[in-house]
Design a protein around this motif. Structure first.
Motif, PDB file in Angstrom:
ATOM      1  N   UNK A 102       0.856  -1.187   0.000  1.00 49.37           N
ATOM      2  CA  UNK A 102       0.000   0.000   0.000  1.00 49.37           C
ATOM      3  C   UNK A 102       0.887   1.230   0.000  1.00 49.37           C
ATOM      4  N   UNK A 103       0.311   2.326  -0.433  1.00 49.09           N
ATOM      5  CA  UNK A 103       1.025   3.590  -0.422  1.00 49.09           C
ATOM      6  C   UNK A 103       0.196   4.644   0.281  1.00 49.09           C
ATOM      7  N   UNK A 104       0.891   5.578   0.929  1.00 50.45           N
ATOM      8  CA  UNK A 104       0.232   6.645   1.671  1.00 50.45           C
ATOM      9  C   UNK A 104       0.418   7.955   0.919  1.00 50.45           C
ATOM     10  N   UNK A 105      -0.670   8.648   0.687  1.00 51.80           N
ATOM     11  CA  UNK A 105      -0.656   9.866  -0.109  1.00 51.80           C
ATOM     12  C   UNK A 105      -1.167  11.027   0.737  1.00 51.80           C
ATOM     13  N   UNK A 106      -0.332  12.033   0.914  1.00 50.74           N
ATOM     14  CA  UNK A 106      -0.736  13.223   1.662  1.00 50.74           C
ATOM     15  C   UNK A 106      -1.670  14.064   0.807  1.00 50.74           C
ATOM     16  N   UNK A 107      -2.865  14.341   1.327  1.00 43.88           N
ATOM     17  CA  UNK A 107      -3.792  15.203   0.596  1.00 43.88           C
ATOM     18  C   UNK A 107      -3.976  16.547   1.279  1.00 43.88           C
ATOM     19  N   UNK A 108      -3.538  16.651   2.523  1.00 40.13           N
ATOM     20  CA  UNK A 108      -3.820  17.850   3.307  1.00 40.13           C
ATOM     21  C   UNK A 108      -2.791  17.944   4.425  1.00 40.13           C
ATOM     22  N   UNK A 109      -2.544  19.151   4.908  1.00 41.57           N
ATOM     23  CA  UNK A 109      -1.621  19.363   6.017  1.00 41.57           C
ATOM     24  C   UNK A 109      -2.133  20.530   6.848  1.00 41.57           C
ATOM     25  N   UNK A 110      -1.692  20.614   8.088  1.00 37.18           N
ATOM     26  CA  UNK A 110      -2.096  21.707   8.959  1.00 37.18           C
ATOM     27  C   UNK A 110      -3.511  21.562   9.498  1.00 37.18           C
ATOM     28  N   UNK A 111      -3.889  22.500  10.383  1.00 36.96           N
ATOM     29  CA  UNK A 111      -5.207  22.425  11.022  1.00 36.96           C
ATOM     30  C   UNK A 111      -5.666  23.818  11.418  1.00 36.96           C
ATOM     31  N   UNK A 112      -6.939  24.110  11.148  1.00 42.06           N
ATOM     32  CA  UNK A 112      -7.513  25.412  11.488  1.00 42.06           C
ATOM     33  C   UNK A 112      -8.236  25.407  12.825  1.00 42.06           C
ATOM     34  N   UNK A 113      -8.294  24.250  13.473  1.00 43.46           N
ATOM     35  CA  UNK A 113      -9.029  24.131  14.728  1.00 43.46           C
ATOM     36  C   UNK A 113      -8.067  24.237  15.909  1.00 43.46           C
ATOM     37  N   UNK A 126      -1.677  26.444   9.424  1.00 40.39           N
ATOM     38  CA  UNK A 126      -3.067  26.427   8.968  1.00 40.39           C
ATOM     39  C   UNK A 126      -3.300  25.295   7.975  1.00 40.39           C
ATOM     40  N   UNK A 127      -4.561  24.893   7.862  1.00 39.83           N
ATOM     41  CA  UNK A 127      -4.921  23.819   6.940  1.00 39.83           C
ATOM     42  C   UNK A 127      -4.709  24.256   5.499  1.00 39.83           C
ATOM     43  N   UNK A 128      -4.114  23.368   4.721  1.00 42.71           N
ATOM     44  CA  UNK A 128      -3.944  23.598   3.292  1.00 42.71           C
ATOM     45  C   UNK A 128      -4.059  22.263   2.584  1.00 42.71           C
ATOM     46  N   UNK A 129      -4.655  22.291   1.403  1.00 40.01           N
ATOM     47  CA  UNK A 129      -4.971  21.064   0.675  1.00 40.01           C
ATOM     48  C   UNK A 129      -4.199  21.003  -0.627  1.00 40.01           C
ATOM     49  N   UNK A 130      -3.821  19.797  -1.013  1.00 34.87           N
ATOM     50  CA  UNK A 130      -3.106  19.597  -2.266  1.00 34.87           C
ATOM     51  C   UNK A 130      -4.109  19.487  -3.418  1.00 34.87           C
ATOM     52  N   UNK A 131      -3.664  19.823  -4.604  1.00 30.69           N
ATOM     53  CA  UNK A 131      -4.568  19.810  -5.750  1.00 30.69           C
ATOM     54  C   UNK A 131      -5.019  18.389  -6.057  1.00 30.69           C
ATOM     55  N   UNK A 132      -6.265  18.221  -6.497  1.00 26.06           N
ATOM     56  CA  UNK A 132      -6.733  16.874  -6.849  1.00 26.06           C
ATOM     57  C   UNK A 132      -5.913  16.268  -7.983  1.00 26.06           C
ATOM     58  N   UNK A 133      -5.407  17.105  -8.893  1.00 24.71           N
ATOM     59  CA  UNK A 133      -4.592  16.586  -9.994  1.00 24.71           C
ATOM     60  C   UNK A 133      -3.327  15.916  -9.464  1.00 24.71           C
ATOM     61  N   UNK A 134      -2.681  16.546  -8.484  1.00 20.35           N
ATOM     62  CA  UNK A 134      -1.458  15.974  -7.910  1.00 20.35           C
ATOM     63  C   UNK A 134      -1.776  14.687  -7.148  1.00 20.35           C
ATOM     64  N   UNK A 135      -2.873  14.697  -6.417  1.00 21.30           N
ATOM     65  CA  UNK A 135      -3.257  13.502  -5.658  1.00 21.30           C
ATOM     66  C   UNK A 135      -3.525  12.334  -6.599  1.00 21.30           C
ATOM     67  N   UNK A 136      -4.304  12.586  -7.647  1.00 25.64           N
ATOM     68  CA  UNK A 136      -4.620  11.528  -8.610  1.00 25.64           C
ATOM     69  C   UNK A 136      -3.351  11.021  -9.285  1.00 25.64           C
ATOM     70  N   UNK A 137      -2.452  11.927  -9.649  1.00 29.22           N
ATOM     71  CA  UNK A 137      -1.207  11.520 -10.309  1.00 29.22           C
ATOM     72  C   UNK A 137      -0.367  10.631  -9.399  1.00 29.22           C
ATOM     73  N   UNK A 138      -0.302  10.954  -8.125  1.00 29.19           N
ATOM     74  CA  UNK A 138       0.488  10.141  -7.202  1.00 29.19           C
ATOM     75  C   UNK A 138      -0.134   8.763  -7.002  1.00 29.19           C
ATOM     76  N   UNK A 139      -1.453   8.719  -6.924  1.00 28.19           N
ATOM     77  CA  UNK A 139      -2.109   7.420  -6.766  1.00 28.19           C
ATOM     78  C   UNK A 139      -1.923   6.577  -8.027  1.00 28.19           C
TER      79      UNK A 139
END
Length: 410
Positions: free
Chosen positions: A131-142, A155-168
């Motif tokens: 299995x592989x682990x893919x970071x989609x988000x980092x940080x937290x606003x709470x 702060x919370x920040x999200x990676x682009x769906x294009x990058x996530x899909x490419x890594x998967x």
């Protein structure tokens, strides 16, 4: 909490804490090696508990003793918030959390960084292409009152769906049978244009049709959107296992923790998810002995294990973190914290045994890992017969269990 060395030799990474840290450690090892570092130890620290900070300090000193000529780079959440850790004389360099896995952070003066494609620094499959682990988000606003992670991660920040899909897609091409989406606060995922977590899951499953299994590392139930529930109900490749950040089972304690859900919210979410996917299994984090916790509050947390049907329980004795509001609240005596944690763990062990009982005599598809073990779709551990290739999906009959893991026939 145990340190993990991602690789011995020229570039060694010692990792503490969460799954996200492990993902980032692998990326740091890859980029540091590609940059030409040959004698380097990276300590990727965690700040969730005081014990984690103590272990990071030990790791720095051990690295200086065991590899006296190596440069020692300190990074991670504890490096961000603990001045004493940063000031250790053995530390050669302190690397901020932000950008620590990017190639630019590891470029050597006077040396051009190799012109490698971004996929070279993407996720790696673990357990023999399991299995592989893919970071989609980092940080937290709470700002939960017990937690220092926002101070270490920002702060919370999200990676682009294009990058996530490419890594998967790259993981699948490399032989991984399962992708796990990870982050600090995964359910806060929000890409430009308003794409939320559930829609991201749908896009991954649509655009990577060869991915056998998709899993989430952890979620906050109050942020679960309708799309996520639709995926749970309708997509067999999305695994029927959710790990919930619950933290407590008493409303007053949840309020003092500054959590955003109530006890009733947690129970209702689990009931709805089970209605949509009857075979689902839940994991959960619970904190024992939070300041002001009474015997009655502790009993409500114990009851939550059964009320939510939790099968995989992670129990954390409360650990005061300097600078947090909870550290200024009236503390529960240490021996009481220890006893309440033990009671929760016992409830978790009994719940896991009941969960495993339900598997006996059934058939399951297991993703084989190294060491003769594997995981079912609902993340139950299985001991397999000898000779099963890591990374393969195998159909087995469950013959029994030992209270911790299932045993496959043959």
């Amino acid at each position: 909490m145990t340190g993990r060395a991602a690789q011995a030799g020229g570039v060694e990474v010692v990792t503490f804490g969460c799954r996200l840290n492990i993902v980032e450690s692998e990326a740091m090892r890859a980029v540091a090696t590609a940059a030409g570092h040959t004698d380097l130890v990276v300590v990727n620290s965690c700040a969730v508990t005081s014990e984690a900070v103590r272990q990071a300090r030990q790791a720095v000193r051990r690295a200086a003793r065991d590899r006296p000529g190596a440069a020692i780079v300190l990074t991670g959440c504890a490096a961000e918030i603990d001045a004493g850790l940063r000031a250790l004389p053995e530390v050669t360099r302190v690397l901020p959390n932000a950008g620590k896995a990017e190639p630019a952070a590891w470029a050597r003066p006077g040396h051009a960084f190799p012109a490698l494609p971004p996929a070279s620094f993407g996720p790696r499959a673990a357990g023999g292409h399991t299995r592989g682990f893919v970071e989609i988000q980092n940080g937290c606003d709470h700002r939960c009152t017990f937690c220092v992670i926002p101070f270490g991660r920002g702060a919370s920040r999200s990676r682009s769906p294009e990058r996530v899909v490419a890594e998967i897609r790259a993981l699948v091409e490399g032989g991984a049978a399962e992708a796990v989406l990870t982050g600090v606060d995964v359910t806060s995922y929000a890409a430009p244009g308003g794409l939320r977590l559930g829609a991201l899951l749908k896009r991954i499953l649509r655009e990577v049709p060869d991915l056998p299994r998709l899993r989430l590392s952890s979620i906050d139930c109050i942020e679960a959107d309708r799309d996520l529930l639709d995926v749970l109900a309708d997509e067999p490749r999305f695994m029927p296992h959710l790990h919930l950040s619950l933290q407590h089972g008493a409303d007053l304690v949840l309020k003092r923790m500054k959590r955003r859900h109530s006890r009733a919210d947690a129970v209702a979410f689990c009931a709805e998810a089970r209605r949509l996917r009857p075979e689902i299994a839940f994991g959960a984090d619970l904190i024992a002995g939070f300041p002001t916790e009474t015997e009655g509050h502790a009993a409500e947390s114990l009851a939550l294990v059964a009320d939510c049907g939790i099968a995989h329980l992670h129990v954390f004795p409360y650990s005061a973190r300097p600078g947090t509001p909870a550290a200024r609240m009236p503390a529960v005596p240490g021996d009481v914290v220890k006893a309440r944690a033990a009671a929760l763990r016992a409830a978790g062990e009994a719940a896991l045994a009941r969960h495993l009982d339900r598997h006996v005599g059934t058939r399951a598809v297991v993703l084989a890992e190294r060491g003769g073990r594997g995981r079912t779709e609902d993340f139950s551990a299985v001991r397999l017969s000898a000779g099963v290739e890591p990374g393969s999906l195998v159909a087995v009959r469950i013959a029994g269990h030992d209270g911790r893991e299932l045993r496959a026939d043959g």
